[in-house]
Write a protein that holds these residues in place. Structure first.
Motif, PDB file in Angstrom:
ATOM      1  N   LEU A   1     -94.855  70.168  24.703  1.00 10.66           N
ATOM      2  CA  LEU A   1     -96.063  70.331  25.500  1.00 10.66           C
ATOM      3  C   LEU A   1     -96.930  71.341  24.783  1.00 10.66           C
ATOM      4  CD1 LEU A   1     -97.445  69.555  28.224  1.00 10.66           C
ATOM      5  CD2 LEU A   1     -96.242  71.481  29.252  1.00 10.66           C
ATOM      6  N   VAL A   2     -98.108  70.918  24.318  1.00 14.71           N
ATOM      7  CA  VAL A   2     -98.894  71.737  23.396  1.00 14.71           C
ATOM      8  C   VAL A   2    -100.377  71.715  23.778  1.00 14.71           C
ATOM      9  CG1 VAL A   2     -97.310  71.435  21.448  1.00 14.71           C
ATOM     10  CG2 VAL A   2     -99.138  69.762  21.831  1.00 14.71           C
ATOM     11  N   SER A   3    -101.096  72.694  23.205  1.00  7.23           N
ATOM     12  CA  SER A   3    -102.546  72.735  23.407  1.00  7.23           C
ATOM     13  C   SER A   3    -103.299  72.672  22.089  1.00  7.23           C
ATOM     14  CB  SER A   3    -102.935  74.014  24.166  1.00  7.23           C
ATOM     15  OG  SER A   3    -102.542  75.169  23.448  1.00  7.23           O
ATOM     16  N   GLN A   4    -102.605  72.303  21.020  1.00 10.45           N
ATOM     17  CA  GLN A   4    -103.247  72.090  19.721  1.00 10.45           C
ATOM     18  C   GLN A   4    -102.501  70.990  18.984  1.00 10.45           C
ATOM     19  OE1 GLN A   4    -102.597  76.219  18.526  1.00 10.45           O
ATOM     20  NE2 GLN A   4    -101.280  75.530  16.846  1.00 10.45           N
ATOM     21  N   PRO A   5    -103.145  70.352  18.014  1.00 10.80           N
ATOM     22  CA  PRO A   5    -102.530  69.195  17.345  1.00 10.80           C
ATOM     23  C   PRO A   5    -101.204  69.546  16.677  1.00 10.80           C
ATOM     24  CG  PRO A   5    -104.869  69.340  16.846  1.00 10.80           C
ATOM     25  CD  PRO A   5    -104.511  70.621  17.536  1.00 10.80           C
ATOM     26  N   VAL A   6    -100.222  68.675  16.852  1.00  6.84           N
ATOM     27  CA  VAL A   6     -98.907  68.843  16.214  1.00  6.84           C
ATOM     28  C   VAL A   6     -98.395  67.472  15.804  1.00  6.84           C
ATOM     29  CG1 VAL A   6     -98.311  70.907  17.545  1.00  6.84           C
ATOM     30  CG2 VAL A   6     -97.639  68.645  18.401  1.00  6.84           C
ATOM     31  N   ASP A   7     -97.422  67.467  14.912  1.00  2.16           N
ATOM     32  CA  ASP A   7     -96.724  66.235  14.569  1.00  2.16           C
ATOM     33  C   ASP A   7     -95.550  66.059  15.522  1.00  2.16           C
ATOM     34  OD1 ASP A   7     -98.384  65.709  12.381  1.00  2.16           O
ATOM     35  OD2 ASP A   7     -97.175  66.988  11.060  1.00  2.16           O
ATOM     36  N   GLY A   8     -95.229  64.813  15.809  1.00  4.50           N
ATOM     37  CA  GLY A   8     -94.094  64.533  16.670  1.00  4.50           C
ATOM     38  C   GLY A   8     -94.527  64.177  18.075  1.00  4.50           C
ATOM     39  N   PRO A   9     -93.619  63.672  18.906  1.00  2.00           N
ATOM     40  CA  PRO A   9     -93.954  63.289  20.278  1.00  2.00           C
ATOM     41  C   PRO A   9     -94.394  64.496  21.091  1.00  2.00           C
ATOM     42  CG  PRO A   9     -91.573  63.250  19.925  1.00  2.00           C
ATOM     43  CD  PRO A   9     -92.189  63.451  18.582  1.00  2.00           C
ATOM     44  N   HIS A  10     -95.527  64.345  21.763  1.00  2.00           N
ATOM     45  CA  HIS A  10     -96.052  65.504  22.487  1.00  2.00           C
ATOM     46  C   HIS A  10     -96.949  65.082  23.644  1.00  2.00           C
ATOM     47  CE1 HIS A  10     -99.215  64.603  19.490  1.00  2.00           C
ATOM     48  NE2 HIS A  10    -100.058  65.019  20.447  1.00  2.00           N
TER      49      HIS A  10
ATOM     50  N   LYS B   1     -98.444  80.385  24.759  1.00  2.00           N
ATOM     51  CA  LYS B   1     -99.109  81.418  23.964  1.00  2.00           C
ATOM     52  C   LYS B   1     -98.980  82.748  24.702  1.00  2.00           C
ATOM     53  CE  LYS B   1    -102.547  78.477  21.678  1.00  2.00           C
ATOM     54  NZ  LYS B   1    -103.988  78.248  21.400  1.00  2.00           N
ATOM     55  N   GLY B   2     -98.258  83.695  24.073  1.00  2.00           N
ATOM     56  CA  GLY B   2     -98.063  84.998  24.677  1.00  2.00           C
ATOM     57  C   GLY B   2     -98.777  86.082  23.906  1.00  2.00           C
ATOM     58  N   GLU B   3     -98.585  87.322  24.375  1.00  2.00           N
ATOM     59  CA  GLU B   3     -99.226  88.456  23.710  1.00  2.00           C
ATOM     60  C   GLU B   3     -98.610  88.697  22.334  1.00  2.00           C
ATOM     61  OE1 GLU B   3     -99.019  91.843  26.220  1.00  2.00           O
ATOM     62  OE2 GLU B   3    -100.203  90.944  27.851  1.00  2.00           O
ATOM     63  N   ALA B   4     -97.300  88.467  22.217  1.00  2.00           N
ATOM     64  CA  ALA B   4     -96.612  88.794  20.974  1.00  2.00           C
ATOM     65  C   ALA B   4     -96.557  87.625  19.996  1.00  2.00           C
ATOM     66  CB  ALA B   4     -95.193  89.272  21.278  1.00  2.00           C
ATOM     67  N   THR B   5     -96.493  86.407  20.512  1.00  2.00           N
ATOM     68  CA  THR B   5     -96.333  85.262  19.610  1.00  2.00           C
ATOM     69  C   THR B   5     -96.901  83.998  20.252  1.00  2.00           C
ATOM     70  OG1 THR B   5     -94.734  84.076  18.215  1.00  2.00           O
ATOM     71  CG2 THR B   5     -94.051  84.607  20.472  1.00  2.00           C
ATOM     72  N   ASP B   6     -96.981  82.951  19.460  1.00  2.00           N
ATOM     73  CA  ASP B   6     -97.509  81.671  19.918  1.00  2.00           C
ATOM     74  C   ASP B   6     -96.424  80.621  19.729  1.00  2.00           C
ATOM     75  OD1 ASP B   6     -98.789  79.266  20.315  1.00  2.00           O
ATOM     76  OD2 ASP B   6    -100.580  79.783  19.163  1.00  2.00           O
ATOM     77  N   GLY B   7     -96.032  79.984  20.837  1.00  2.00           N
ATOM     78  CA  GLY B   7     -94.968  78.992  20.782  1.00  2.00           C
ATOM     79  C   GLY B   7     -95.254  77.829  19.862  1.00  2.00           C
ATOM     80  N   HIS B   8     -96.514  77.582  19.552  1.00  2.00           N
ATOM     81  CA  HIS B   8     -96.836  76.478  18.647  1.00  2.00           C
ATOM     82  C   HIS B   8     -96.238  76.689  17.254  1.00  2.00           C
ATOM     83  CE1 HIS B   8     -99.830  75.911  21.839  1.00  2.00           C
ATOM     84  NE2 HIS B   8     -99.809  74.640  21.489  1.00  2.00           N
ATOM     85  N   ARG B   9     -95.954  77.943  16.902  1.00  2.00           N
ATOM     86  CA  ARG B   9     -95.323  78.236  15.615  1.00  2.00           C
ATOM     87  C   ARG B   9     -93.911  77.666  15.533  1.00  2.00           C
ATOM     88  NH1 ARG B   9     -95.001  84.354  15.377  1.00  2.00           N
ATOM     89  NH2 ARG B   9     -93.758  83.810  13.527  1.00  2.00           N
ATOM     90  N   PHE B  10     -93.311  77.369  16.695  1.00  2.00           N
ATOM     91  CA  PHE B  10     -91.911  76.957  16.728  1.00  2.00           C
ATOM     92  C   PHE B  10     -91.733  75.493  17.111  1.00  2.00           C
ATOM     93  CE2 PHE B  10     -92.278  81.455  17.858  1.00  2.00           C
ATOM     94  CZ  PHE B  10     -91.541  82.017  16.824  1.00  2.00           C
ATOM     95  N   VAL B  11     -92.828  74.735  17.103  1.00  2.00           N
ATOM     96  CA  VAL B  11     -92.748  73.318  17.470  1.00  2.00           C
ATOM     97  C   VAL B  11     -91.840  72.556  16.516  1.00  2.00           C
ATOM     98  CG1 VAL B  11     -94.064  71.166  17.524  1.00  2.00           C
ATOM     99  CG2 VAL B  11     -94.910  73.180  18.751  1.00  2.00           C
ATOM    100  N   ALA B  12     -92.024  72.754  15.224  1.00  2.00           N
ATOM    101  CA  ALA B  12     -91.205  72.034  14.246  1.00  2.00           C
ATOM    102  C   ALA B  12     -89.729  72.383  14.423  1.00  2.00           C
ATOM    103  CB  ALA B  12     -91.667  72.373  12.823  1.00  2.00           C
TER     104      ALA B  12
END
Length: 454
Positions: free
Chosen positions: A66-75, A44-55
């Motif tokens: 590697l995530v800090s919020q729920p996602v689908d897929g192996p994590h 999670k940066g100032e400009a964007t959040d990597g969680h948007r690009f998990v899919a």
């Protein structure tokens, strides 16, 4: 075990929880760089959040995320992905038996890092690891550490900073056996009271040395004694390098030419004659730094000499390209990645050794502080010494240099890189030697692409 990381190892290192078992063979935090088998770290940066690009990462073949919020897929689920990346880098450093080298400096750290990689890899092919690109900050360093293969024998890590305290944190992650300061000069001067403060910030790299580790220090630098004093508290031994015969590693002979540089180096336990493929007086000092580190790390000096003879310039850092013109070719020296007064002087001196008309396309030097105008104007002297015939200056900060050069050489001053790219080709003639250099934020890489096609 062939995998870089298993999901169980990642969970153990980061304190996270694995959704399922998987194996990762690479690590990335930029979704554009994710390939099959990688672990994608959603920062999670100032400009964007990597969680948007998990899919997207998973669709590109990522083994897990590697995530800090729920996602689908192996994590692997953690509370803070930035802290988790630090922890993964620390775990990689803890498990390796490699000799680890840390590199910092105001000028030349990326080039020297690449030369060190080439030197070690020449001796043990495939078992040397280094930071890619300029991944040298608070996320780039742990990423580079986390990518280090299990069987690595030498690891070379670049560390950068523009504020006091940054290197202190990075070197505690890297924990080098050998810590090198290439030089201290005015870079990021806007954030420091003076060069002595920059030296103090660079010296923070020594604080992470393993017990008995080696500090490698530029003997000819005016801040040498300050660096030595800082290193004495942490280093088992201190090695100096430079042109002065009083240095531990010095050049008995050094002849820089337009197509390479011959060096006869005296080390603590050996003497070595070799040619550095890259031209320029500064490569004599760079090569001495490389040899000092290789010797301190127990590497193969003969292999290092061969590697130095095979070096080629990096994009933005000395790469030599051909400009195709209707009636002939011109030489392009790509130094577009960065610039400060010291590196400007060094590359202008190198340009002066080239044949043909000398042309400079120079972008502003950023983060120089209140004396910015003076530092730009003072480039007039090395430009004259290099016998430059034409200068294309880019950016409003270059006004002071434009005024200093007015009436002395052919001169064009444009507001930005786009304007420079539009005019550059019409100003260059066959046989010219063209140097392009400026702070990365100016965007002169686009001018390089426009002239030479990337």
């Amino acid at each position: 075990m062939n995998a870089l990381w298993t999901s169980a190892e990642i969970a153990a290192a980061t304190g996270g929880t694995a959704s399922s078992a998987f194996e990762a063979n690479g690590v990335a935090f930029d979704s554009r760089e994710v390939g099959p088998g990688d672990l994608f770290v959603a920062l999670k940066g100032e400009a964007t959040d990597g969680h948007r690009f998990v899919a997207q990462a998973l669709s590109q073949g990522a083994a897990g995320v590697l995530v800090s919020q729920p996602v689908d897929g192996p994590h692997i689920s953690v509370s803070d992905t930035t802290a988790a990346l630090d922890a993964l880098g620390a775990a990689s450093r803890a498990r390796t038996s490699a000799k680890v080298i840390g590199v910092t400096g105001s000028v030349g750290k990326t080039s020297v890092k690449e030369a060190l990689f080439a030197a070690f890899d020449r001796a043990v092919p495939g078992q040397t690891h280094r930071s890619l690109k300029s991944y040298n900050n608070h996320v780039g360093v742990p990423l580079s550490l986390s990518r280090m293969p299990r069987d690595t024998r030498f690891g070379v890590f670049e560390m950068g900073m523009n504020h006091a305290g940054e290197l202190r944190a990075l070197t505690q992650l890297v924990r080098p056996h050998v810590a090198l300061v290439t030089t201290v000069a005015l870079a990021h001067g806007a954030f420091f009271a003076d060069e002595a403060a920059i030296a103090d910030a660079k010296a923070e790299i020594f604080e992470g040395l393993v017990p008995g580790g080696t500090a490698v220090i530029p003997y000819d630098n005016p801040h040498r004694d300050r660096l030595i004093a800082a290193a004495e508290e942490y280093a088992g031994q201190i090695v100096t390098f430079g042109r002065d015969p009083a240095a531990d590693v010095y050049a008995r002979e050094g002849k820089a030419g337009p197509r390479g540089t011959f060096v006869q180096a005296k080390l603590r336990g050996a003497e070595l004659g070799f040619t550095v493929a890259l031209p320029g007086e500064h490569w004599i000092t760079n090569a001495l730094a490389v040899l000092a580190v290789v010797e301190a790390a127990g590497g193969d000096l003969a292999a290092a000499g061969l590697a130095l003879a095979e070096l080629s310039g990096l994009p933005g850092r000395g790469r030599r390209l051909t400009i195709r013109l209707p009636d002939g070719d011109a030489l392009l020296i790509d130094e577009s990645y960065n610039a400060n007064p010291a590196s400007m002087r060094a590359t202008l001196a190198m340009l002066g050794q080239e044949r043909g008309r000398k042309v400079v396309i120079l972008g502003a030097m950023r983060e120089l502080g209140p004396d910015e105008a003076r530092h730009h104007a003072e480039l007039a002297a090395p430009i004259a010494a290099a016998d430059v015939g034409l200068a294309l200056l880019v950016g409003p900060e270059m006004k002071a240099l434009a005024e200093a050069l007015e009436g002395r050489i052919d001169l064009v001053h444009v507001p930005d890189a786009a304007a420079a790219a539009a005019q550059a080709s019409s100003l260059i003639a066959p046989g010219d030697a063209v140097l392009i250099k400026g702070s990365n934020s100016i965007g002169l890489a686009g001018v390089v692409d426009a002239l030479a096609g990337g």
